[in-house]
Design a protein around this motif. Structure first.
Motif, PDB file in Angstrom:
ATOM      1  N   GLN A 157       0.334   5.429  10.990  1.00  0.00           N
ATOM      2  CA  GLN A 157       0.275   4.967  12.376  1.00  0.00           C
ATOM      3  C   GLN A 157       0.141   6.177  13.297  1.00  0.00           C
ATOM      4  O   GLN A 157       0.502   7.292  12.928  1.00  0.00           O
ATOM      5  N   ILE A 158      -0.363   5.949  14.495  1.00  0.00           N
ATOM      6  CA  ILE A 158      -0.598   7.040  15.445  1.00  0.00           C
ATOM      7  C   ILE A 158       0.496   7.045  16.516  1.00  0.00           C
ATOM      8  O   ILE A 158       0.816   6.007  17.102  1.00  0.00           O
ATOM      9  N   LEU A 234       3.829   4.534  20.118  1.00  0.00           N
ATOM     10  CA  LEU A 234       3.542   4.294  18.707  1.00  0.00           C
ATOM     11  C   LEU A 234       2.528   3.157  18.600  1.00  0.00           C
ATOM     12  O   LEU A 234       2.810   2.028  19.017  1.00  0.00           O
ATOM     13  N   SER A 235       1.368   3.480  18.068  1.00  0.00           N
ATOM     14  CA  SER A 235       0.299   2.487  17.919  1.00  0.00           C
ATOM     15  C   SER A 235       0.140   2.142  16.439  1.00  0.00           C
ATOM     16  O   SER A 235      -0.114   3.021  15.614  1.00  0.00           O
ATOM     17  N   LEU A 236       0.292   0.862  16.124  1.00  0.00           N
ATOM     18  CA  LEU A 236       0.239   0.407  14.730  1.00  0.00           C
ATOM     19  C   LEU A 236      -1.225   0.211  14.331  1.00  0.00           C
ATOM     20  O   LEU A 236      -1.785  -0.871  14.446  1.00  0.00           O
ATOM     21  N   THR A 237      -1.822   1.291  13.873  1.00  0.00           N
ATOM     22  CA  THR A 237      -3.245   1.283  13.531  1.00  0.00           C
ATOM     23  C   THR A 237      -3.500   1.002  12.050  1.00  0.00           C
ATOM     24  O   THR A 237      -4.577   0.531  11.692  1.00  0.00           O
ATOM     25  N   ASN A 238      -2.539   1.322  11.172  1.00  0.00           N
ATOM     26  CA  ASN A 238      -2.744   1.178   9.720  1.00  0.00           C
ATOM     27  C   ASN A 238      -4.071   1.797   9.297  1.00  0.00           C
ATOM     28  O   ASN A 238      -4.800   1.244   8.472  1.00  0.00           O
ATOM     29  N   ALA A 284       8.940  -1.863   7.118  1.00  0.00           N
ATOM     30  CA  ALA A 284       8.962  -3.199   7.733  1.00  0.00           C
ATOM     31  C   ALA A 284      10.102  -3.332   8.736  1.00  0.00           C
ATOM     32  O   ALA A 284       9.986  -4.050   9.734  1.00  0.00           O
ATOM     33  N   GLY A 285      11.214  -2.630   8.481  1.00  0.00           N
ATOM     34  CA  GLY A 285      12.358  -2.775   9.352  1.00  0.00           C
ATOM     35  C   GLY A 285      12.495  -1.736  10.440  1.00  0.00           C
ATOM     36  O   GLY A 285      13.426  -1.796  11.242  1.00  0.00           O
ATOM     37  N   LEU A 286      11.565  -0.794  10.482  1.00  0.00           N
ATOM     38  CA  LEU A 286      11.735   0.342  11.385  1.00  0.00           C
ATOM     39  C   LEU A 286      11.193   0.131  12.794  1.00  0.00           C
ATOM     40  O   LEU A 286      11.538   0.880  13.698  1.00  0.00           O
ATOM     41  N   GLN A 287      10.342  -0.866  12.996  1.00  0.00           N
ATOM     42  CA  GLN A 287       9.758  -1.033  14.330  1.00  0.00           C
ATOM     43  C   GLN A 287      10.834  -1.228  15.391  1.00  0.00           C
ATOM     44  O   GLN A 287      10.812  -0.581  16.439  1.00  0.00           O
ATOM     45  N   GLY A 288      11.769  -2.120  15.097  1.00  0.00           N
ATOM     46  CA  GLY A 288      12.841  -2.373  16.057  1.00  0.00           C
ATOM     47  C   GLY A 288      13.691  -1.142  16.303  1.00  0.00           C
ATOM     48  O   GLY A 288      14.076  -0.853  17.444  1.00  0.00           O
ATOM     49  N   GLU A 289      13.975  -0.398  15.243  1.00  0.00           N
ATOM     50  CA  GLU A 289      14.801   0.804  15.385  1.00  0.00           C
ATOM     51  C   GLU A 289      14.090   1.853  16.236  1.00  0.00           C
ATOM     52  O   GLU A 289      14.700   2.488  17.101  1.00  0.00           O
ATOM     53  N   LEU A 290      12.783   2.035  16.002  1.00  0.00           N
ATOM     54  CA  LEU A 290      12.034   3.028  16.772  1.00  0.00           C
ATOM     55  C   LEU A 290      11.918   2.597  18.238  1.00  0.00           C
ATOM     56  O   LEU A 290      11.949   3.434  19.142  1.00  0.00           O
ATOM     57  N   GLN A 291      11.808   1.285  18.481  1.00  0.00           N
ATOM     58  CA  GLN A 291      11.818   0.790  19.862  1.00  0.00           C
ATOM     59  C   GLN A 291      13.152   1.115  20.531  1.00  0.00           C
ATOM     60  O   GLN A 291      13.196   1.514  21.700  1.00  0.00           O
ATOM     61  N   SER A 292      14.235   0.964  19.775  1.00  0.00           N
ATOM     62  CA  SER A 292      15.554   1.247  20.337  1.00  0.00           C
ATOM     63  C   SER A 292      15.727   2.732  20.651  1.00  0.00           C
ATOM     64  O   SER A 292      16.570   3.107  21.467  1.00  0.00           O
ATOM     65  N   LYS A 293      14.905   3.584  20.012  1.00  0.00           N
ATOM     66  CA  LYS A 293      14.922   5.022  20.287  1.00  0.00           C
ATOM     67  C   LYS A 293      14.045   5.378  21.491  1.00  0.00           C
ATOM     68  O   LYS A 293      13.897   6.546  21.843  1.00  0.00           O
ATOM     69  N   GLY A 294      13.401   4.349  22.067  1.00  0.00           N
ATOM     70  CA  GLY A 294      12.613   4.577  23.274  1.00  0.00           C
ATOM     71  C   GLY A 294      11.106   4.560  23.071  1.00  0.00           C
ATOM     72  O   GLY A 294      10.350   4.775  24.031  1.00  0.00           O
ATOM     73  N   MET A 295      10.655   4.287  21.844  1.00  0.00           N
ATOM     74  CA  MET A 295       9.212   4.274  21.611  1.00  0.00           C
ATOM     75  C   MET A 295       8.609   2.961  22.106  1.00  0.00           C
ATOM     76  O   MET A 295       9.204   1.882  21.971  1.00  0.00           O
ATOM     77  N   VAL A 296       7.416   3.054  22.688  1.00  0.00           N
ATOM     78  CA  VAL A 296       6.658   1.887  23.141  1.00  0.00           C
ATOM     79  C   VAL A 296       5.620   1.577  22.061  1.00  0.00           C
ATOM     80  O   VAL A 296       4.784   2.421  21.725  1.00  0.00           O
ATOM     81  N   ILE A 297       5.691   0.362  21.502  1.00  0.00           N
ATOM     82  CA  ILE A 297       4.879   0.018  20.333  1.00  0.00           C
ATOM     83  C   ILE A 297       3.800  -0.990  20.695  1.00  0.00           C
ATOM     84  O   ILE A 297       4.045  -1.953  21.426  1.00  0.00           O
ATOM     85  N   ASN A 298       2.591  -0.749  20.192  1.00  0.00           N
ATOM     86  CA  ASN A 298       1.499  -1.709  20.361  1.00  0.00           C
ATOM     87  C   ASN A 298       0.763  -1.890  19.042  1.00  0.00           C
ATOM     88  O   ASN A 298       0.740  -1.008  18.183  1.00  0.00           O
ATOM     89  N   GLU A 299       0.170  -3.076  18.858  1.00  0.00           N
ATOM     90  CA  GLU A 299      -0.615  -3.367  17.667  1.00  0.00           C
ATOM     91  C   GLU A 299      -2.096  -3.234  17.984  1.00  0.00           C
ATOM     92  O   GLU A 299      -2.518  -3.377  19.138  1.00  0.00           O
TER      93      GLU A 299
END
Length: 339
Positions: A157-158, A234-238, A284-299
């Motif tokens: 991911q980027i 954090l951009s979920l590019t796979n 699979a479980g890290l997206q929520g944790e990284l969001q809680s650390k302040g990261m903004v996530i997009n798909e």
């Protein structure tokens, strides 16, 4: 075994307390074969957890004759340093991304072609099947021994300090750290980015000092290396799947009697399968944790990125480099035409 946030924190705390992660060091003198296994991942990563278990089993099942000490987190140098060491015999075992291994074994990186694998089912069908067999054959020609099962690093991911990556246009002019590998440089050049090849040991500092705007890695590494401290988006590019081949120095491997080799290989390959499950669960479980650390996530959607690479001639260029045989094996594995 499920790798939880608590397990990660405990492992990290333990690593901080002892400073190193050398398995069986106190009893190393009594072993007939004392070997070193080096890698570039934090102690808390599932690869080191499962490797630690495997090395303990190897020591037990060989009745103490084989003692393999683990040196994680670039303790013995950068990826390129350690690749040189495993070739020379300075270390006996080393895990390395096939994309970085391609600096020595050109076609090793074919498993990392951008947007090739749609999911894990396709990855393991390929890497435990014909594509993996083909790549291991190429590695063997470079006078290295490679275990049968590749370990998982995950889909990459980027991350960015500038803003989210939603489309290929967002990558134009983007200063992105990539590992030292031609395939990564080629792919992001095709996106009109500005890729910079930097060894992983220097990534955090490069992001912190804004030498680069962003980087790309699986979620497990983004978390365990604490890149969320220096990256906002954090951009979920796979955009590619990446793993680790477990390599051995051929001379060191052949010094082991055949019965000991069988015990070592059996336990390392079994650990690889367990690590795959750990990494998939962890990612699979890290997206929520990284969001809680302040990261903004997009798909994102792969089609637009794949089309951009196709139009830029990326797939055609690499098909020519790998050759028709290797490319046909890849396309058979992923079930679709890339070029």
């Amino acid at each position: 075994m499920t790798i939880s946030r608590r397990t990660l924190l405990q492992a990290t705390a333990a690593a901080s307390a002892i400073g190193t992660f050398h398995i069986g060091r106190a009893n190393a003198q009594s072993a007939e074969f004392t070997y070193k296994y080096a890698n570039n991942l934090p102690v808390a990563h599932p690869m080191n957890t499962r490797a630690s278990e495997a090395m303990a089993k190897i020591k037990e099942e060989t009745k103490g004759r084989v003692d393999i000490q683990i040196f994680p987190n670039n303790q013995l140098g950068s990826d390129t340093d350690m690749l040189s060491q495993v070739r020379s015999g300075g270390v006996e075992f080393f895990t390395l991304s096939p994309l970085i291994l391609s600096t020595l074994v050109a076609n090793a990186s074919i498993s990392g072609i951008g947007f090739a694998f749609p999911n894990y089912d396709a990855v393991w069908k390929a890497m435990d099947g014909e594509l993996g067999t083909y790549v291991r054959g190429q590695i063997g020609k470079a006078n290295l021994v490679v275990m049968d099962k590749i370990w998982d690093n995950g889909f990459r991911q980027i991350t960015s300090s500038k803003g989210p990556v939603n489309t290929p246009d967002d990558l134009k002019g983007f200063k992105i750290r990539v590992p030292v590998s031609p395939l990564w440089t080629s792919m992001f050049t095709a996106f009109q980015s500005a890729p910079a090849s930097i060894n992983f040991a220097e990534v955090y500092t490069a992001l912190q000092t804004k030498i680069v705007d962003g980087q790309e890695n699986p979620l497990a590494i983004i978390s365990t290396a604490k890149l969320f401290e220096v990256q906002k988006y954090l951009s979920l590019t796979n955009h590619m799947w990446d793993g680790f081949w477990f390599l051995a120095n051929r001379r060191a491997w052949e010094r082991l009697p055949e019965d000991l080799r069988a015990i070592v290989a059996k336990n390392i390959n079994a650990a690889a399968l367990l690590e795959r499950t750990d990494v998939a669960k962890l990612n699979a479980g890290l997206q929520g944790e990284l969001q809680s650390k302040g990261m903004v996530i997009n798909e994102t959607k792969a089609d637009a990125f794949r089309d951009a690479l196709r139009k830029a001639g990326f797939y055609a260029e690499w098909k020519k480099k790998y050759g028709d045989e290797a490319w046909a094996i890849l396309e058979k594995a992923v079930g679709s035409s890339l070029s």
